[in-house]
Design a protein around this motif. Structure first.
Motif, short mmCIF file in Angstrom:
data_model
loop_
_atom_site.label_atom_id
_atom_site.label_comp_id
_atom_site.label_asym_id
_atom_site.label_seq_id
_atom_site.Cartn_x
_atom_site.Cartn_y
_atom_site.Cartn_z
N ARG A 50 0.85 -1.18 0.00
CA ARG A 50 0.00 0.00 0.00
C ARG A 50 0.89 1.24 0.00
N VAL A 51 0.34 2.37 -0.45
CA VAL A 51 1.11 3.61 -0.50
C VAL A 51 1.09 4.27 0.88
N LEU A 52 2.26 4.70 1.34
CA LEU A 52 2.40 5.31 2.66
C LEU A 52 2.25 6.83 2.55
N GLY A 53 1.01 7.25 2.35
CA GLY A 53 0.69 8.68 2.36
C GLY A 53 1.55 9.50 1.42
N LYS A 54 1.95 10.68 1.89
CA LYS A 54 2.68 11.65 1.05
C LYS A 54 4.08 11.19 0.70
#
Length: 327
Positions: free
Chosen positions: A4-8
């Motif tokens: 998953r992508v870790l935010g910014k």
């Protein structure tokens, strides 16, 4: 392993990652050789994000991660934390100068030129009103010592305040079968602000593994023995703030609704991963076997709506009254 992508930050991280508190200290005795095997196994099963702190074993786990990075060509991310070296640990100590000094020490421990993610380590609540500190963090990013920064928080209110600062990339927070409150308002706000959520204490300090009984004993240097009432740090970090024997009763009920083929720990981890606002969760792993078991939860079938509702009902019955209002 799913990612998953870790935010910014934009980092694509393993949804089950690795929390390095246990291999640093205050979880009973640990052996560095076994810890290294656990870290190597983590890479082998697809884990690419490791969370540590400068106070875990006074830099011990940071140095183990440095050793890991030298032993492999695989790319992985390291998040560390700063602030708890302050003595006394007060809001006044959270200055750009102090945090930068701690960062310099972590850079040496990790033997890197830039830290992938630096998190303020559960600072006192007043720190979240200190705009000067957060502007100072922006300056440290510009210096090239850290790529991104975030915060590790104790309470939902602190998390909501933290994400009002535009460059806070991540929030690390306790969320598990014994701690539901972050899902009420905070997760939605974090998604709106593209803030990555790192879930710590996913197994409630081992209570949610289902392996403990009222006769379980802990070593003197294990926080599960010395911090049950918050004697050393926030009580919520130990068993998620839940009374040990009450927690055992709730786990007994949870075990009755556990899906076939799951361990209790895998059930607890999968429950967290059902929330799409979560970027990753960071269970500890002292041994390769624990790491493998934890990582396997990523690829296990999703839980049903009925199972999720049953977990909520158990929380409401046993846990909510004693913890929900506190954090």
């Amino acid at each position: 392993m799913k990612y998953r992508v870790l935010g910014k930050t934009g980092y694509k991280v393993s949804e089950v990652s690795f929390g390095a508190w246990a291999i640093g200290g205050t979880w009973g005795s640990v052996d560095d050789n076994t810890s290294m095997k656990a870290l190597e196994k983590a890479l082998e099963v697809g884990i690419n994000f490791f969370d540590t702190a400068d106070v875990y074993g006074d830099g011990r786990s940071e140095r183990l991660l440095s050793k890991l990075s030298k032993s492999t060509k695989e790319k992985f991310y390291i998040a560390t934390k700063a602030g708890r070296r302050l003595n006394p640990h007060t809001a006044e100590g959270y200055t750009k100068e102090n945090i930068e000094n701690f960062i310099d020490r972590s850079l040496k421990n990790l033997d890197v030129e830039k830290i992938d993610l630096l998190q303020l380590h559960c600072p006192p609540t007043e720190v979240y009103d200190n705009e000067e500190l957060f502007y100072g963090m922006d300056e440290i990013v510009k210096k090239g010592k850290i790529a991104y920064y975030g915060v590790s928080v104790e309470t939902v209110d602190e998390a909501l305040k933290a994400i009002t600062y535009p460059n806070v990339s991540t929030v690390q927070i306790i969320y598990n079968m014994f701690r539901h409150k972050p899902n009420e308002v905070f997760f939605k706000k974090a998604k709106e602000n593209n803030v990555g959520i790192i879930v710590r204490v996913p197994l409630a300090s081992g209570l949610l593994t289902g392996k403990m009984t009222k006769d379980t004993t802990f070593e003197d240097d294990d926080h599960r023995k010395f911090n049950r009432k918050g004697e050393a740090f926030d009580r919520g970090e130990t068993f998620s703030g839940v009374d040990f024997e009450l927690g055992l009763k709730a786990v007994e009920e949870l075990s009755k609704i556990k899906p076939e083929g799951y361990t209790m720990a895998q059930f607890a981890l999968k429950w967290i991963l059902m929330e799409d606002a979560v970027s990753c969760t960071i269970p500890g792993g002292k041994t390769p076997e624990q790491v493998m078991q934890n990582a396997a939860s990523s690829d296990m079938p999703d839980l049903s709506a009925e199972q999720m509702e049953a977990v909520k009902n158990i929380y409401d019955k046993y846990i909510k009254d004693s913890v929900h209002h506190l954090w």
